[in-house]
Motif scaffolding. Structure first.
Motif, PDB file in Angstrom:
ATOM      1  N   SER A 129      -2.309  11.191  -8.911  1.00 38.03           N
ATOM      2  CA  SER A 129      -3.037  11.744  -7.756  1.00 38.03           C
ATOM      3  C   SER A 129      -2.243  12.815  -7.017  1.00 38.03           C
ATOM      4  O   SER A 129      -2.272  12.889  -5.800  1.00 38.03           O
ATOM      5  CB  SER A 129      -3.431  10.626  -6.793  1.00 38.03           C
ATOM      6  OG  SER A 129      -2.302  10.154  -6.108  1.00 38.03           O
ATOM      7  N   VAL A 180      -7.345   2.764  -6.824  1.00 35.32           N
ATOM      8  CA  VAL A 180      -7.050   4.159  -6.506  1.00 35.32           C
ATOM      9  C   VAL A 180      -7.403   5.068  -7.686  1.00 35.32           C
ATOM     10  O   VAL A 180      -7.878   6.182  -7.497  1.00 35.32           O
ATOM     11  CB  VAL A 180      -5.564   4.327  -6.106  1.00 35.32           C
ATOM     12  CG1 VAL A 180      -5.183   5.786  -5.993  1.00 35.32           C
ATOM     13  CG2 VAL A 180      -5.286   3.609  -4.799  1.00 35.32           C
ATOM     14  N   LYS A 181      -7.178   4.577  -8.893  1.00 36.00           N
ATOM     15  CA  LYS A 181      -7.481   5.383 -10.082  1.00 36.00           C
ATOM     16  C   LYS A 181      -8.966   5.591 -10.188  1.00 36.00           C
ATOM     17  O   LYS A 181      -9.488   6.523 -10.629  1.00 36.00           O
ATOM     18  CB  LYS A 181      -6.965   4.708 -11.347  1.00 36.00           C
ATOM     19  CG  LYS A 181      -5.469   4.779 -11.469  1.00 36.00           C
ATOM     20  CD  LYS A 181      -5.029   4.120 -12.750  1.00 36.00           C
ATOM     21  CE  LYS A 181      -3.527   4.108 -12.867  1.00 36.00           C
ATOM     22  NZ  LYS A 181      -3.070   3.467 -14.080  1.00 36.00           N
ATOM     23  N   ILE A 197      -4.478  11.156   0.276  1.00 36.39           N
ATOM     24  CA  ILE A 197      -4.770   9.754   0.581  1.00 36.39           C
ATOM     25  C   ILE A 197      -4.606   9.550   2.083  1.00 36.39           C
ATOM     26  O   ILE A 197      -3.532   9.777   2.634  1.00 36.39           O
ATOM     27  CB  ILE A 197      -3.831   8.810  -0.197  1.00 36.39           C
ATOM     28  CG1 ILE A 197      -4.035   8.997  -1.697  1.00 36.39           C
ATOM     29  CG2 ILE A 197      -4.075   7.363   0.217  1.00 36.39           C
ATOM     30  CD1 ILE A 197      -3.082   8.204  -2.560  1.00 36.39           C
ATOM     31  N   LEU A 243       0.819  -1.214   0.000  1.00 33.03           N
ATOM     32  CA  LEU A 243       0.000   0.000   0.000  1.00 33.03           C
ATOM     33  C   LEU A 243       0.854   1.265   0.000  1.00 33.03           C
ATOM     34  O   LEU A 243       0.517   2.247  -0.677  1.00 33.03           O
ATOM     35  CB  LEU A 243      -0.957  -0.014   1.191  1.00 33.03           C
ATOM     36  CG  LEU A 243      -2.046  -1.088   1.127  1.00 33.03           C
ATOM     37  CD1 LEU A 243      -2.805  -1.148   2.447  1.00 33.03           C
ATOM     38  CD2 LEU A 243      -2.988  -0.855  -0.038  1.00 33.03           C
ATOM     39  N   GLU A 298      -4.471   7.181   5.379  1.00 35.92           N
ATOM     40  CA  GLU A 298      -4.063   5.820   5.696  1.00 35.92           C
ATOM     41  C   GLU A 298      -4.563   5.439   7.083  1.00 35.92           C
ATOM     42  O   GLU A 298      -4.299   6.139   8.045  1.00 35.92           O
ATOM     43  CB  GLU A 298      -2.542   5.712   5.683  1.00 35.92           C
ATOM     44  CG  GLU A 298      -1.909   6.143   4.388  1.00 35.92           C
ATOM     45  CD  GLU A 298      -0.418   6.307   4.540  1.00 35.92           C
ATOM     46  OE1 GLU A 298       0.252   5.366   4.988  1.00 35.92           O
ATOM     47  OE2 GLU A 298       0.060   7.403   4.224  1.00 35.92           O
ATOM     48  N   LYS A 316       0.786   4.085  -2.920  1.00 30.17           N
ATOM     49  CA  LYS A 316       0.612   5.502  -2.580  1.00 30.17           C
ATOM     50  C   LYS A 316       1.715   6.347  -3.216  1.00 30.17           C
ATOM     51  O   LYS A 316       1.451   7.417  -3.772  1.00 30.17           O
ATOM     52  CB  LYS A 316       0.614   5.681  -1.066  1.00 30.17           C
ATOM     53  CG  LYS A 316       0.405   7.105  -0.626  1.00 30.17           C
ATOM     54  CD  LYS A 316       0.418   7.218   0.885  1.00 30.17           C
ATOM     55  CE  LYS A 316       0.360   8.667   1.319  1.00 30.17           C
ATOM     56  NZ  LYS A 316       0.487   8.810   2.765  1.00 30.17           N
ATOM     57  N   ALA A 318       1.087   6.649  -6.943  1.00 23.84           N
ATOM     58  CA  ALA A 318      -0.045   7.545  -7.181  1.00 23.84           C
ATOM     59  C   ALA A 318       0.361   9.004  -6.974  1.00 23.84           C
ATOM     60  O   ALA A 318       0.027   9.871  -7.785  1.00 23.84           O
ATOM     61  CB  ALA A 318      -1.203   7.177  -6.259  1.00 23.84           C
ATOM     62  N   PHE A 341      -4.497  -2.626  -6.427  1.00 22.34           N
ATOM     63  CA  PHE A 341      -4.678  -1.399  -5.650  1.00 22.34           C
ATOM     64  C   PHE A 341      -4.527  -0.147  -6.512  1.00 22.34           C
ATOM     65  O   PHE A 341      -5.238   0.838  -6.308  1.00 22.34           O
ATOM     66  CB  PHE A 341      -3.738  -1.370  -4.445  1.00 22.34           C
ATOM     67  CG  PHE A 341      -4.163  -2.308  -3.357  1.00 22.34           C
ATOM     68  CD1 PHE A 341      -5.375  -2.151  -2.714  1.00 22.34           C
ATOM     69  CD2 PHE A 341      -3.358  -3.365  -2.979  1.00 22.34           C
ATOM     70  CE1 PHE A 341      -5.789  -3.016  -1.717  1.00 22.34           C
ATOM     71  CE2 PHE A 341      -3.751  -4.241  -1.980  1.00 22.34           C
ATOM     72  CZ  PHE A 341      -4.974  -4.069  -1.351  1.00 22.34           C
TER      73      PHE A 341
END
Length: 76
Positions: free
Chosen positions: A44, A75-76, A49, A32, A51, A36, A39, A71
């Motif tokens: 992003s 996220v997208k 984001i 993860l 957590e 992140k 992204a 993942f």
């Protein structure tokens, strides 16, 4: 990241590939965090984001590259 993408493309090229997927214990928190970072460096940049990870989660028996892709898609 490039190696992960190459591996995924290789597997997609042959849908009839019946080789078993390599699975091993994977720390989901590391996956993860990696997602992140990808992204934040790409699509992003302007998204925050949050957590909230459960620190007691045991390793997941899975394929790390495929988890990253799942993942990223979410996220997208």
């Amino acid at each position: 990241e490039t190696d992960r993408i190459v591996s995924l493309v290789d597997r997609m090229e042959v849908f009839s590939d019946e080789r078993p997927i390599e699975r091993y214990p994977v720390n989901i928190h590391v996956v993860l965090d990696h997602v992140k970072a990808i992204a934040k460096n790409g699509f992003s940049r302007r998204i925050k984001i949050l957590e909230e990870y459960d620190p007691s989660l045991p390793p997941v028996f899975a394929n790390r590259d495929q988890l990253i892709q799942v993942f990223l898609n979410l996220v997208k």
